[in-house]
Design a protein around this motif. Structure first.
Motif, PDB file in Angstrom:
ATOM      1  N   GLY A 134       0.843  -1.187   0.000  1.00 43.84           N
ATOM      2  CA  GLY A 134       0.000   0.000   0.000  1.00 43.84           C
ATOM      3  C   GLY A 134       0.871   1.227   0.000  1.00 43.84           C
ATOM      4  O   GLY A 134       2.070   1.144   0.272  1.00 43.84           O
ATOM      5  N   LYS A 181       0.410   3.646   2.022  1.00 44.60           N
ATOM      6  CA  LYS A 181       0.552   4.067   3.416  1.00 44.60           C
ATOM      7  C   LYS A 181       1.917   3.683   3.995  1.00 44.60           C
ATOM      8  O   LYS A 181       2.493   4.421   4.785  1.00 44.60           O
ATOM      9  CB  LYS A 181      -0.562   3.428   4.247  1.00 44.60           C
ATOM     10  CG  LYS A 181      -0.729   4.051   5.608  1.00 44.60           C
ATOM     11  CD  LYS A 181      -1.815   3.359   6.399  1.00 44.60           C
ATOM     12  CE  LYS A 181      -1.871   3.970   7.796  1.00 44.60           C
ATOM     13  NZ  LYS A 181      -2.758   3.216   8.677  1.00 44.60           N
ATOM     14  N   HIS A 197      -9.611  -1.374   0.242  1.00 46.16           N
ATOM     15  CA  HIS A 197      -8.480  -0.847   1.004  1.00 46.16           C
ATOM     16  C   HIS A 197      -7.523  -0.010   0.160  1.00 46.16           C
ATOM     17  O   HIS A 197      -7.619   1.202   0.116  1.00 46.16           O
ATOM     18  CB  HIS A 197      -7.778  -2.022   1.701  1.00 46.16           C
ATOM     19  CG  HIS A 197      -6.641  -1.626   2.564  1.00 46.16           C
ATOM     20  ND1 HIS A 197      -5.492  -2.372   2.665  1.00 46.16           N
ATOM     21  CD2 HIS A 197      -6.455  -0.558   3.356  1.00 46.16           C
ATOM     22  CE1 HIS A 197      -4.663  -1.775   3.494  1.00 46.16           C
ATOM     23  NE2 HIS A 197      -5.213  -0.678   3.927  1.00 46.16           N
ATOM     24  N   GLU A 198      -6.591  -0.672  -0.562  1.00 43.49           N
ATOM     25  CA  GLU A 198      -5.597   0.094  -1.328  1.00 43.49           C
ATOM     26  C   GLU A 198      -5.419  -0.462  -2.743  1.00 43.49           C
ATOM     27  O   GLU A 198      -5.672  -1.644  -3.007  1.00 43.49           O
ATOM     28  CB  GLU A 198      -4.241   0.076  -0.605  1.00 43.49           C
ATOM     29  CG  GLU A 198      -4.166   1.066   0.576  1.00 43.49           C
ATOM     30  CD  GLU A 198      -2.885   1.906   0.550  1.00 43.49           C
ATOM     31  OE1 GLU A 198      -2.508   2.399  -0.532  1.00 43.49           O
ATOM     32  OE2 GLU A 198      -2.270   2.053   1.618  1.00 43.49           O
ATOM     33  N   HIS A 199      -4.942   0.400  -3.608  1.00 47.68           N
ATOM     34  CA  HIS A 199      -4.587   0.013  -4.974  1.00 47.68           C
ATOM     35  C   HIS A 199      -3.357   0.869  -5.311  1.00 47.68           C
ATOM     36  O   HIS A 199      -3.447   1.843  -6.045  1.00 47.68           O
ATOM     37  CB  HIS A 199      -5.762   0.310  -5.910  1.00 47.68           C
ATOM     38  CG  HIS A 199      -5.604  -0.251  -7.298  1.00 47.68           C
ATOM     39  ND1 HIS A 199      -4.440  -0.850  -7.733  1.00 47.68           N
ATOM     40  CD2 HIS A 199      -6.450  -0.304  -8.344  1.00 47.68           C
ATOM     41  CE1 HIS A 199      -4.599  -1.236  -8.985  1.00 47.68           C
ATOM     42  NE2 HIS A 199      -5.805  -0.919  -9.387  1.00 47.68           N
ATOM     43  N   PRO A 200      -2.194   0.481  -4.754  1.00 46.73           N
ATOM     44  CA  PRO A 200      -1.043   1.376  -4.796  1.00 46.73           C
ATOM     45  C   PRO A 200      -0.547   1.757  -6.191  1.00 46.73           C
ATOM     46  O   PRO A 200      -0.233   2.926  -6.431  1.00 46.73           O
ATOM     47  CB  PRO A 200       0.033   0.623  -4.024  1.00 46.73           C
ATOM     48  CG  PRO A 200      -0.440  -0.775  -3.893  1.00 46.73           C
ATOM     49  CD  PRO A 200      -1.922  -0.737  -3.952  1.00 46.73           C
ATOM     50  N   ALA A 256      -2.602   4.548  -7.688  1.00 46.53           N
ATOM     51  CA  ALA A 256      -2.309   5.870  -7.113  1.00 46.53           C
ATOM     52  C   ALA A 256      -0.991   6.411  -7.657  1.00 46.53           C
ATOM     53  O   ALA A 256      -0.865   7.600  -7.960  1.00 46.53           O
ATOM     54  CB  ALA A 256      -2.243   5.770  -5.593  1.00 46.53           C
ATOM     55  N   ARG A 276     -10.822   1.780  -3.308  1.00 52.57           N
ATOM     56  CA  ARG A 276      -9.422   1.626  -2.900  1.00 52.57           C
ATOM     57  C   ARG A 276      -8.547   2.642  -3.640  1.00 52.57           C
ATOM     58  O   ARG A 276      -7.505   3.046  -3.140  1.00 52.57           O
ATOM     59  CB  ARG A 276      -8.948   0.208  -3.192  1.00 52.57           C
ATOM     60  CG  ARG A 276      -9.211  -0.226  -4.630  1.00 52.57           C
ATOM     61  CD  ARG A 276      -8.951  -1.706  -4.791  1.00 52.57           C
ATOM     62  NE  ARG A 276      -9.381  -2.189  -6.097  1.00 52.57           N
ATOM     63  CZ  ARG A 276      -9.917  -3.380  -6.299  1.00 52.57           C
ATOM     64  NH1 ARG A 276     -10.092  -4.199  -5.294  1.00 52.57           N
ATOM     65  NH2 ARG A 276     -10.253  -3.772  -7.504  1.00 52.57           N
ATOM     66  N   LEU A 303      -8.454   5.857  -1.483  1.00 50.32           N
ATOM     67  CA  LEU A 303      -7.600   5.813  -0.301  1.00 50.32           C
ATOM     68  C   LEU A 303      -6.116   5.872  -0.684  1.00 50.32           C
ATOM     69  O   LEU A 303      -5.343   6.650  -0.126  1.00 50.32           O
ATOM     70  CB  LEU A 303      -7.899   4.544   0.506  1.00 50.32           C
ATOM     71  CG  LEU A 303      -7.268   4.512   1.894  1.00 50.32           C
ATOM     72  CD1 LEU A 303      -7.772   5.672   2.736  1.00 50.32           C
ATOM     73  CD2 LEU A 303      -7.556   3.191   2.596  1.00 50.32           C
ATOM     74  N   SER A 304      -5.712   5.063  -1.663  1.00 53.46           N
ATOM     75  CA  SER A 304      -4.307   5.084  -2.083  1.00 53.46           C
ATOM     76  C   SER A 304      -3.936   6.444  -2.661  1.00 53.46           C
ATOM     77  O   SER A 304      -2.838   6.954  -2.433  1.00 53.46           O
ATOM     78  CB  SER A 304      -4.048   3.999  -3.138  1.00 53.46           C
ATOM     79  OG  SER A 304      -4.059   2.732  -2.535  1.00 53.46           O
ATOM     80  N   PHE A 356      -3.313   8.953   0.231  1.00 51.79           N
ATOM     81  CA  PHE A 356      -1.989   8.756   0.845  1.00 51.79           C
ATOM     82  C   PHE A 356      -0.881   9.283  -0.064  1.00 51.79           C
ATOM     83  O   PHE A 356       0.027   9.981   0.361  1.00 51.79           O
ATOM     84  CB  PHE A 356      -1.731   7.274   1.129  1.00 51.79           C
ATOM     85  CG  PHE A 356      -2.551   6.708   2.259  1.00 51.79           C
ATOM     86  CD1 PHE A 356      -2.686   7.406   3.453  1.00 51.79           C
ATOM     87  CD2 PHE A 356      -3.171   5.472   2.144  1.00 51.79           C
ATOM     88  CE1 PHE A 356      -3.437   6.877   4.504  1.00 51.79           C
ATOM     89  CE2 PHE A 356      -3.921   4.945   3.193  1.00 51.79           C
ATOM     90  CZ  PHE A 356      -4.053   5.647   4.367  1.00 51.79           C
ATOM     91  N   CYS A 357      -0.973   8.923  -1.352  1.00 55.58           N
ATOM     92  CA  CYS A 357       0.090   9.255  -2.293  1.00 55.58           C
ATOM     93  C   CYS A 357       0.179  10.768  -2.502  1.00 55.58           C
ATOM     94  O   CYS A 357       1.266  11.355  -2.423  1.00 55.58           O
ATOM     95  CB  CYS A 357      -0.177   8.538  -3.606  1.00 55.58           C
ATOM     96  SG  CYS A 357       1.153   8.674  -4.791  1.00 55.58           S
TER      97      CYS A 357
END
Lengths: 309, 183
Positions: free
Chosen positions: A11, A13, A135-138, A141, A170, A173-174, A177-178
């Motif tokens: 992620g 994060k 949740h995340e999809h880094p 992002a 997701r 959210l990612s 953060f990014c």
């Protein structure tokens, strides 16, 4: 020499701003490779990557597969619909069986948040999260921020509005953060039922009026309504959603500035985004897809490049 | 061992001039020849050679930068991946004579990677290698330079320290030193 602070990309994060910048610098070089007549380099020639997709995907899987092949890796694909998962095998068993066939890296998409984190604690291979539930999809992002950097020169100081179904996304959210790590200002905008209650604590602005959000931002990242994740009704109808939250040319024309329109795909044309916007000069949606391959090449390259302990 | 000076600015200029004359002997007016500097440090030498050649021949010389990072054979065998540099080749090398330029020729592995990387831009008629310093008897791969600035006999525990003005140094100096002397 330069390496990431992590062995897995689970992620945004968990990674640092330096990690993100390193991925961007490496992706710049891969983007150059992708624009050559011969789009392939031999870096990952002794590596095998498994793309393990427990959830549907077109773009992400294709993009990862292309990135792996452009780096000369051997690729095996797995999707849960045609596998023993249907016969009752656990996630760990499935992955351990794949790894027993000497696989070095696993790219995984799963409907349960935290699935790749769980896996990373139990297996030796490098894990890349290609989306875990809500949740995340880094990598999405990263490619979004990379596209903003390419279009506007820098991410720091830019105002980015993420519009739509924030609750189930997701990507949202990612992206938060990014973008925050890179110094951008972030706003989320959508119907009150689709904005998580305490999202303001992540340091983002919250807006419920789409016009105000568009007036504020330099970039609008428009998300899809994720009907498949919605067990209850969050708004009366798609038609009503598109009337209040859909972005069309008429709406953009009322702004006294030009903004950049992004979308992670798949687009539901006529719902969150009208064709007259999606296909306009404001839109960098296909640029995002192009950058996706370069970003994923950079992530694979940087994670694979560390000597095994 | 103290570090020992191999080149100062004056000697470096003489050597570059001599290498340019040798290049002209073999390539005439450079109609069908191109220079390719290897990233990261070979490009400085390549730029100096191209500037000198342009003055001598009074014409534009094609110069490219080639990064070999993605073609190296030590990927996954180091503690961290090497950071890539820009590849800038704005011409095709199909049917051209290519002169690869690097500062130091040691094991020959970078040159092998460069030969591999170069293929993306076409099939050259001929490839030559120019190096400022040839560390003799150190080759892992059968690669030799066509043009050499200076041949030196070194051992593995030594390294060549290249300090050029382009890297922000006050003056040009090239040293040979023991690896453990590095601070």
């Amino acid at each position: 020499m330069s390496k990431l602070s992590t062995r897995h990309l689970l992620g945004i994060k968990d990674i640092t701003e330096e990690d993100i910048q390193l991925i961007f610098q490496t992706a710049d070089n891969f983007k150059d490779v992708l624009n050559r007549p011969i789009k392939k380099v031999p870096s990952l020639r002794d590596i095998t990557v498994a793309n393990v997709f427990f959830e549907n995907s077109t773009r992400t899987r294709l993009s990862f597969e292309l990135a792996e092949k452009r780096l000369s890796a051997d690729v095996v694909n797995f999707s849960s619909s045609s596998s023993s998962v249907k016969k009752g095998e656990t996630l760990l068993d499935t992955v351990n069986n794949i790894l027993a066939m000497k696989v070095d890296m696993v790219v995984m998409r799963h409907s349960s948040p935290g699935a790749p984190h769980f896996l990373s604690k139990h297996v030796k291979a490098n894990i890349i999260n290609a989306g875990d539930g809500t949740h995340e999809h880094p990598t999405q992002a990263l490619l979004d921020a990379f596209s903003i950097r390419e279009k506007l020169g820098d991410v720091a100081g830019k105002k980015v509005a993420i519009m739509g179904d924030i609750l189930h996304s997701r990507v949202a959210l990612s992206n938060i953060f990014c973008l925050k790590k890179l110094g951008a200002e972030v706003m989320v905008c959508g119907p009150i039922t689709l904005i998580p209650k305490f999202i303001g604590e992540l340091g983002v602005k919250v807006e419920y009026d789409v016009k105000k959000a568009l007036e504020w931002c330099d970039v609008a990242n428009v998300l899809r309504i994720q009907l498949e994740r919605q067990q209850i009704k969050y708004f009366p109808s798609l038609r009503e959603y598109s009337i209040y939250y859909g972005i069309n040319k008429q709406l953009l024309d009322t702004l006294n500035k030009e903004i950049v329109i992004m979308h992670p795909g798949p687009i539901n044309r006529g719902v969150e985004l009208n064709s007259d916007v999606a296909d306009s000069d404001h839109s960098i949606i296909l640029g995002q897809v192009e950058n996706g391959v370069a970003i994923r090449m950079a992530v694979l390259y940087l994670l694979a490049g560390v000597k095994e302990g | 061992m103290q570090k020992r000076l191999l080149f100062d600015g004056r000697l470096l200029q003489f050597t570059i001039n001599r290498l340019c004359q040798q290049l002209i002997e073999n390539h005439g007016d450079f109609t069908n020849s191109v220079l390719m500097g290897l990233q990261p440090r070979g490009i400085f030498l390549a730029e100096r050679i191209s500037t000198s050649l342009e003055t001598l021949l009074n014409k534009k010389i094609l110069l490219g930068y080639l990064d070999t990072t993605f073609h190296r054979d030590d990927f996954r065998r180091r503690d961290a991946p090497i950071a890539p540099h820009e590849t800038k080749v704005n011409f095709v090398i199909e049917g051209k004579k290519v002169i690869l330029i690097d500062d130091v020729l040691f094991t020959g592995r970078s040159v092998r990677a460069a030969l591999d990387a170069m293929v993306s831009f076409g099939r050259p008629e001929k490839v030559e290698l120019l190096t400022l310093i040839d560390r003799m008897y150190s080759r892992d791969i059968p690669v030799e330079a066509t043009y050499v600035g200076r041949r030196v006999n070194t051992v593995r525990s030594q390294r060549i320290l290249v300090e050029l003005k382009e890297q922000g140094m006050p003056e040009d100096n090239i040293w040979i030193m023991e690896k453990e002397d590095e601070a």
